[in-house]
Design an enzyme around this catalytic site. Structure first.
Site, short mmCIF file in Angstrom:
data_model
loop_
_atom_site.label_atom_id
_atom_site.label_comp_id
_atom_site.label_asym_id
_atom_site.label_seq_id
_atom_site.Cartn_x
_atom_site.Cartn_y
_atom_site.Cartn_z
N ASP A 176 0.75 -1.06 -0.01
CA ASP A 176 -0.13 -0.14 -0.05
C ASP A 176 0.96 1.29 0.00
O ASP A 176 2.00 1.40 0.49
CB ASP A 176 -0.95 0.05 1.25
CG ASP A 176 -1.91 -1.28 1.39
OD1 ASP A 176 -2.43 -1.46 0.22
OD2 ASP A 176 -2.05 -1.85 2.18
N TYR A 199 6.93 -9.87 6.76
CA TYR A 199 6.82 -8.46 6.93
C TYR A 199 7.39 -8.16 8.14
O TYR A 199 7.32 -8.85 9.08
CB TYR A 199 5.24 -8.19 6.72
CG TYR A 199 4.55 -8.12 5.65
CD1 TYR A 199 4.63 -6.61 4.84
CD2 TYR A 199 4.04 -9.17 4.97
CE1 TYR A 199 4.04 -6.35 3.61
CE2 TYR A 199 3.53 -8.84 3.75
CZ TYR A 199 3.48 -7.59 3.03
OH TYR A 199 2.89 -7.50 1.76
#
Lengths: 244, 244
Positions: free
Chosen positions: B53, B111
């Site tokens: 994003d 992540y």
């Protein structure tokens, strides 16, 4: 009764045309004065310890301004930070003696320059200088030490610098090595425009074997600015602390 | 004969509208495809391991593309990097087997999320998330561990997410504490849109004492997205590594 307010400010220089106010350009001084003028409801000027150039950062820039408002130090800090853009932050506010002057009262200034021999990293592009070749760290350390003391730094500032007295004293220098990252520390009574970046340019060229250490002594005696061809980029430079 | 090229890329997400190409918006995919199309002299599409994003960073995003050119791996790397803007950098180029697929061949993804309880620092504003209050680190660690295993993560992605199968497996989590900086590591077989940021939002709220740990188990059973009110900001999130 008017009070003198001293502030310590940090900023990310990446998106500013330097510290000093300029018409129609985004500057650190311009942004801070805009906020203070809102709080004070009158045009407010600040005086800083000195300028920093475009893309140069600060962790400990200092400025002062005068006010007739009676606001507590902690509330000044909150009020100013609530209005500032997110790339400037007031770290400390202190009610100072009326004879305190952010520029004239400076005793020492500390600049740091960050350099890395690591591979390019886009997330650090604004915060360190990248060196692609191998450098001789011992030679850089030796070169750094040569700058200590009181010298005429005319060769280490633009030739059109109008300041007459170009003699400055560097009290201390340090080179810290963290893996591939190099931290250069300069503490002196003052620095001329571009001085740290030009000194760093020469230190880097000496580290790369392109220049000899005795050139530094030569340049203190002979003012031949053109002999330092490389000025280190601004991204690695931080105004770290101002001592009063 | 056509060759499949695999690239590992890092980028600073701050100035992108995310990874995925969008008309008239600056995106990571858009910039990379522009460069490859210049080198290949024909429109070139890339396929990545997945999207990130806006404002999310990557140290190890992976993509592939096909080429008829015969260029050595090291020269591909130089050619692409010479054309890319300075907030994207190709770290590795590898000629891959023809059945390699950057998205379908993914085995695991890692992540990392960075959070600090340190005072606001304008130089880190795009690279970590700032927490103003005190947090209970033991509680956060316990909350983090609750996410390990195979679960239905429907409560941890927007309700309009059209992907049908919302079951994912998180193999490993770690929380490393460096002074005031917290590093959260998530390794799983895949992550839904916003999943890491929504999980982090709940972990933070649990650390602040605003939510209880048993809410996590409840949300695995009951798909009540609205019960996680806080989504952690994108600045702290990094796509760290893709495993094949």
């Amino acid at each position: 009764m008017s009070q003198r307010i001293k502030c310590i400010v940090s900023y990310d220089g990446s998106n500013f045309y330097g510290f000093q106010k300029q018409v129609d350009k985004r500057t650190v001084q311009g942004e801070i004065e805009k906020c203070l003028s809102i709080i004070q409801k009158e045009p407010t000027k600040i005086i800083a310890s000195g300028r920093t150039d475009a893309a140069v950062h600060a962790y400990g820039q200092v400025f002062h301004f005068d006010t007739n408002l009676t606001i507590k130090e902690e509330n000044w800090k909150k009020a100013i930070n609530s209005l500032l853009p997110n790339d400037i932050y007031i770290k400390e506010v202190e009610i100072a003696p009326s004879d305190f002057h952010a520029r004239y009262s400076v005793k020492k200034k500390e600049y740091r320059y960050y350099l890395t021999t690591a591979e390019y990293d886009p997330l650090r592009r604004n915060y360190t200088s990248f060196l692609k070749q191998e450098v001789d760290i011992d030679k850089m350390r030796e070169a750094l030490k040569h700058f200590e003391g009181t010298h005429d730094f005319s060769s280490f500032t633009p030739q059109d610098n109008k300041i007459k007295d170009k003699v400055r004293t560097i009290y201390e220098t340090h080179l810290n090595v963290y893996d591939q990252d190099l931290e250069f520390i300069f503490i002196g009574n003052g620095f001329l425009q571009y001085q740290v970046r030009i000194m760093m340019g020469l230190i880097i060229e000496i580290g790369l074997g392109k220049k000899e250490i005795n050139l530094i002594d030569y340049l203190f005696e002979h003012h031949e600015r053109f002999k330092v061809e490389y000025t280190a980029p601004p991204q690695g430079l931080y105004l770290w602390k101002v001592y009063y």
